[in-house]
Design a protein around this motif. Structure first.
Motif, PDB file in Angstrom:
ATOM      1  N   GLY A   1      84.577  68.270  23.519  1.00 31.64           N
ATOM      2  CA  GLY A   1      84.526  66.861  23.898  1.00 31.64           C
ATOM      3  C   GLY A   1      84.788  65.952  22.714  1.00 31.64           C
ATOM      4  O   GLY A   1      85.489  64.931  22.839  1.00 31.64           O
ATOM      5  N   LEU A   2      84.260  66.307  21.533  1.00 29.68           N
ATOM      6  CA  LEU A   2      84.511  65.519  20.316  1.00 29.68           C
ATOM      7  C   LEU A   2      85.968  65.610  19.874  1.00 29.68           C
ATOM      8  O   LEU A   2      86.468  64.722  19.177  1.00 29.68           O
ATOM      9  N   MET A   3      86.651  66.683  20.278  1.00 32.58           N
ATOM     10  CA  MET A   3      88.085  66.821  19.955  1.00 32.58           C
ATOM     11  C   MET A   3      88.976  66.009  20.888  1.00 32.58           C
ATOM     12  O   MET A   3      90.206  66.008  20.731  1.00 32.58           O
ATOM     13  N   GLY A   4      88.376  65.380  21.899  1.00 29.12           N
ATOM     14  CA  GLY A   4      89.160  64.535  22.794  1.00 29.12           C
ATOM     15  C   GLY A   4      89.558  65.184  24.103  1.00 29.12           C
ATOM     16  O   GLY A   4      90.305  64.575  24.883  1.00 29.12           O
ATOM     17  N   LEU A   5      89.075  66.396  24.371  1.00 28.09           N
ATOM     18  CA  LEU A   5      89.403  67.056  25.641  1.00 28.09           C
ATOM     19  C   LEU A   5      88.424  66.630  26.731  1.00 28.09           C
ATOM     20  O   LEU A   5      87.253  66.325  26.450  1.00 28.09           O
ATOM     21  N   ARG A   6      88.866  66.660  27.980  1.00 27.46           N
ATOM     22  CA  ARG A   6      87.994  66.330  29.121  1.00 27.46           C
ATOM     23  C   ARG A   6      87.304  67.630  29.568  1.00 27.46           C
ATOM     24  O   ARG A   6      87.928  68.491  30.190  1.00 27.46           O
ATOM     25  N   VAL A   7      86.024  67.761  29.216  1.00 27.88           N
ATOM     26  CA  VAL A   7      85.307  69.030  29.376  1.00 27.88           C
ATOM     27  C   VAL A   7      84.040  68.822  30.209  1.00 27.88           C
ATOM     28  O   VAL A   7      83.388  67.782  30.123  1.00 27.88           O
ATOM     29  N   GLY A   8      83.709  69.846  31.009  1.00 24.83           N
ATOM     30  CA  GLY A   8      82.444  69.900  31.731  1.00 24.83           C
ATOM     31  C   GLY A   8      81.770  71.233  31.471  1.00 24.83           C
ATOM     32  O   GLY A   8      82.403  72.164  30.971  1.00 24.83           O
ATOM     33  N   GLU A   9      80.478  71.344  31.807  1.00 14.41           N
ATOM     34  CA  GLU A   9      79.744  72.603  31.588  1.00 14.41           C
ATOM     35  C   GLU A   9      78.999  72.994  32.859  1.00 14.41           C
ATOM     36  O   GLU A   9      78.605  72.146  33.656  1.00 14.41           O
TER      37      GLU A   9
ATOM     38  N   GLN B   1      83.762  67.364  39.762  1.00 14.62           N
ATOM     39  CA  GLN B   1      84.702  66.766  38.804  1.00 14.62           C
ATOM     40  C   GLN B   1      85.856  67.715  38.486  1.00 14.62           C
ATOM     41  O   GLN B   1      87.010  67.280  38.344  1.00 14.62           O
ATOM     42  N   PHE B   2      85.551  69.018  38.372  1.00 18.16           N
ATOM     43  CA  PHE B   2      86.609  69.992  38.073  1.00 18.16           C
ATOM     44  C   PHE B   2      87.571  70.127  39.260  1.00 18.16           C
ATOM     45  O   PHE B   2      88.788  70.209  39.072  1.00 18.16           O
ATOM     46  N   LYS B   3      87.032  70.148  40.482  1.00 21.38           N
ATOM     47  CA  LYS B   3      87.890  70.249  41.671  1.00 21.38           C
ATOM     48  C   LYS B   3      88.740  69.003  41.863  1.00 21.38           C
ATOM     49  O   LYS B   3      89.889  69.081  42.299  1.00 21.38           O
ATOM     50  N   ASP B   4      88.164  67.821  41.525  1.00 16.10           N
ATOM     51  CA  ASP B   4      88.894  66.552  41.674  1.00 16.10           C
ATOM     52  C   ASP B   4      89.771  66.239  40.466  1.00 16.10           C
ATOM     53  O   ASP B   4      90.323  65.126  40.374  1.00 16.10           O
ATOM     54  N   GLU B   5      89.882  67.186  39.519  1.00 15.60           N
ATOM     55  CA  GLU B   5      90.718  67.062  38.326  1.00 15.60           C
ATOM     56  C   GLU B   5      90.306  65.904  37.418  1.00 15.60           C
ATOM     57  O   GLU B   5      91.120  65.336  36.692  1.00 15.60           O
ATOM     58  N   GLN B   6      89.007  65.543  37.472  1.00 18.23           N
ATOM     59  CA  GLN B   6      88.495  64.535  36.537  1.00 18.23           C
ATOM     60  C   GLN B   6      88.233  65.157  35.166  1.00 18.23           C
ATOM     61  O   GLN B   6      88.177  64.453  34.164  1.00 18.23           O
ATOM     62  N   ILE B   7      88.017  66.488  35.144  1.00 22.53           N
ATOM     63  CA  ILE B   7      87.908  67.217  33.869  1.00 22.53           C
ATOM     64  C   ILE B   7      88.927  68.360  33.884  1.00 22.53           C
ATOM     65  O   ILE B   7      89.265  68.886  34.952  1.00 22.53           O
ATOM     66  N   ASP B   8      89.409  68.719  32.706  1.00 22.96           N
ATOM     67  CA  ASP B   8      90.456  69.738  32.594  1.00 22.96           C
ATOM     68  C   ASP B   8      89.912  71.132  32.281  1.00 22.96           C
ATOM     69  O   ASP B   8      90.516  72.139  32.633  1.00 22.96           O
TER      70      ASP B   8
END
Length: 598
Positions: free
Chosen positions: A297-305, A321-328
């Motif tokens: 996340g600090l590197m600028g990627l859209r991440v979830g856990e 969020q992952f299914k709706d493509e809000q995070i990569d």
């Protein structure tokens, strides 16, 4: 134990095939949904969902399920097992409308996430019918679930623990009217120590019912459960659990022993340069998953856990969020490795290899599902090479090696070193926030106890819970200790225990330390019990009795002393202190009258 022995003898005599009434693993490959005699509302829902051709497990299971027979099905992950058991159930409910509001179908699943997914698929397939569906899993609102169960929904989808909670606390809900029982991912439910709870639920269901058991692996425990719950079942084994999806491209990156610290840099390079979206990143521990979530996340990627330290609401939000493509990128532990069908996963990255090949197959099964194409990249260290050889041996397509340039790894390693202070600051803030929340919770609890108005009203019985997390841990450790104790009793049992322990997931350091404490307690209790036992009587007393006892007629002192094998008697005899055959002078005791006068 006697029952298990009888089962083993029966299996040896009759063989495994005798347990199954017939084998329906060979299916008609040309079968379509229209050829299965399904109702129009179901065909309309199938078309709306975009299903074109049934998968192999669906072609094999749906015709058998429509006949009302018990079945035991085994198929690899990602083959469409949910629709394979839901479609026959919906056809039955549409064909035979209910006379009264009662629950007629029960679906048992091992995890909350899988329960939510099965509920979603069922709702979509039943959208053009009047079939009602209820979800009863942990982490969601209790009162809402209870009111839904009181209304008597047609289908109940539940986890074993929460279902028993409702059976104990909701008097109007019972399982006496269940016509169809479905056990999904049965092997995983047994791994989670739900065996006794599942057997209790099976006993509560109606005797004359249809039962469908689905499992990714067919272990001895699953066979025992099948023998308890199924009657003349049909065997459907479509393909092995050890096979990965046919359109999956498997790759690995070798990590040298001196380069173990490069794993984070390699993953960051892969996600930044090669795989920018629709990626699932699997880690071995929750701590690793959380650190990677912060770092990426600090590197600028859209991440979830997604892991066990999150609440149910947070887990569902991450999946949404992952299914709706809000995070990569979704960083997850093995809690997301089985059963979840997340559409559009292009790549699976293994930060560390799992414990067994079976877990590896489940992880990479999140991509290349239902005939789609996917890719998996695994970071393999020196200790994980043995598993890599097994994967390469079992693979039907070549497993490729991916090489990253060393200068790229060095560049990302420098980036991570610069971000270390920020990662530490985030972790410290989270720790302070947790401590604050804990303090507030303790204050609120104390206030409720001090305020008499907030106490529970009279006549309202407190809710009885099936099992807390601590109780579950204790039960797991007690079962492990019992297995260990059993292994001490023979060479064959010891070999079986070692073989089974290698297949199971490795315990955490906390669990291992608690197990060692329990083991030490068990040894101490046994030692104390052995010390409390009465000692065996000796052949001849060491001290001379105060009063000489009468000897039996025909025996002499000579006989007694000669036949004594006591160490002390032998020493005295060798030293010449005992004269054999001479009677000892009896000890004269003072009379009662003499004692009184004195």
């Amino acid at each position: 134990a006697d029952t298990l022995k009888l089962k083993q003898r029966w299996k040896q005599k009759h063989g495994e095939k005798e347990f199954f009434q017939e084998d329906a693993s060979q299916y008609d490959d040309s079968l379509s949904f229209q050829d299965m005699n399904l109702s129009r509302p179901l065909l309309k829902a199938i078309t709306a969902l975009g299903f074109k051709q049934p998968t192999p497990i669906q072609k094999a299971c749906i015709p058998v399920g429509l006949l009302g027979k018990d079945l035991c099905a085994c198929a690899a992950t990602g083959t469409g097992k949910t629709a394979a058991f839901i479609l026959p159930v919906l056809e039955r409910l549409i064909y035979k409308p209910r006379q009264a509001p009662v629950s007629r179908v029960l679906v048992l699943v091992p995890t909350r996430e899988l329960g939510i997914q099965v509920h979603s698929v069922t709702k979509q397939l039943a959208q053009f019918s009047n079939v009602t569906v209820c979800l009863a899993v942990g982490g969601l609102d209790l009162k809402t679930q209870e009111s839904a169960l009181r209304s008597g929904p047609d289908i109940v989808i539940a986890t074993p623990g929460r279902l028993i909670d409702h059976l104990h606390n909701c008097p109007s809900f019972h399982l006496g009217s269940i016509e169809v029982l479905i056990l999904d991912e049965a092997d995983r439910m047994l791994d989670e120590y739900f065996e006794e709870q599942m057997k209790e639920i099976i006993r509560m269901c109606a005797r004359h019912r249809q039962t469908m058991l689905f499992s990714a692996t067919m272990t001895d425990e699953v066979k025992d459960l099948a023998s308890v719950s199924l009657k003349n079942p049909v065997r459907i084994f479509v393909n092995s659990n050890t096979e990965v999806a046919p359109f999956l491209r498997q790759e690995f990156i070798r990590i040298r022993p001196s380069r173990e610290g490069d794993r984070e840099a390699i993953v960051a390079a892969l996600l930044t340069r090669t795989f920018p979206d629709h990626v699932m990143l699997f880690t071995q521990t929750k701590k690793q998953a959380h650190r990677l979530h912060i770092l990426l996340g600090l590197m600028g990627l859209r991440v979830g856990e997604l892991h066990g330290n999150l609440s149910q609401a947070q887990r569902l939000e991450a999946l949404r969020q992952f299914k709706d493509e809000q995070i990569d990128v979704l960083v997850a532990t093995d809690v997301a490795a089985r059963g979840l069908d997340i559409v559009g996963v292009k790549t699976v990255i293994n930060f560390t290899m799992p414990n067994t090949t079976k877990h590896y197959v489940h992880r990479v099964g999140r991509t290349a599902r239902a005939g789609r194409v996917g890719r998996s990249v695994s970071l393999v260290g020196e200790e994980e090479r043995k598993m890599l050889k097994e994967i390469v041996k079992a693979a039907k397509t070549p497993v490729k090696a991916r090489i990253l340039p060393q200068d790229v790894i060095l560049r990302f390693r420098e980036k991570i070193e610069k971000l270390e202070p920020d990662v530490y600051a985030v972790l410290r803030l989270e720790r302070e926030e947790r401590e604050l929340q804990s303090s507030e919770a303790q204050i609120n609890t104390a206030k409720r106890k001090l305020d008499p108005g907030s106490q529970q009203p009279a006549g309202c019985t407190p809710r009885s819970w099936f099992q807390s997390q601590e109780e579950r841990k204790k039960e797991k450790l007690a079962k492990a200790l019992q297995e260990f104790d059993l292994a001490l009793r023979g060479k064959k049992k010891r070999t079986k225990f070692v073989r089974d322990s290698q297949k199971k997931a490795q315990p955490t350091p906390e669990e291992r330390s608690q197990f060692e404490i329990l083991k030490a307690q068990m040894y101490a209790e046994r030692l104390a019990k052995r010390d409390r036992r009465p000692k065996r009587a000796r052949a001849m007393p060491e001290e001379t009795p105060l009063v000489e006892t009468k000897r039996k007629k025909g025996t002499s002192v000579f006989d007694v002393e000669l036949t004594s094998t006591n160490k002390k008697a032998l020493k005295q005899y060798r030293a010449g202190r005992v004269l054999l055959g001479l009677p000892r002078a009896p000890l004269k005791l003072p009379r009662k009258e003499d004692l009184e006068t004195k």
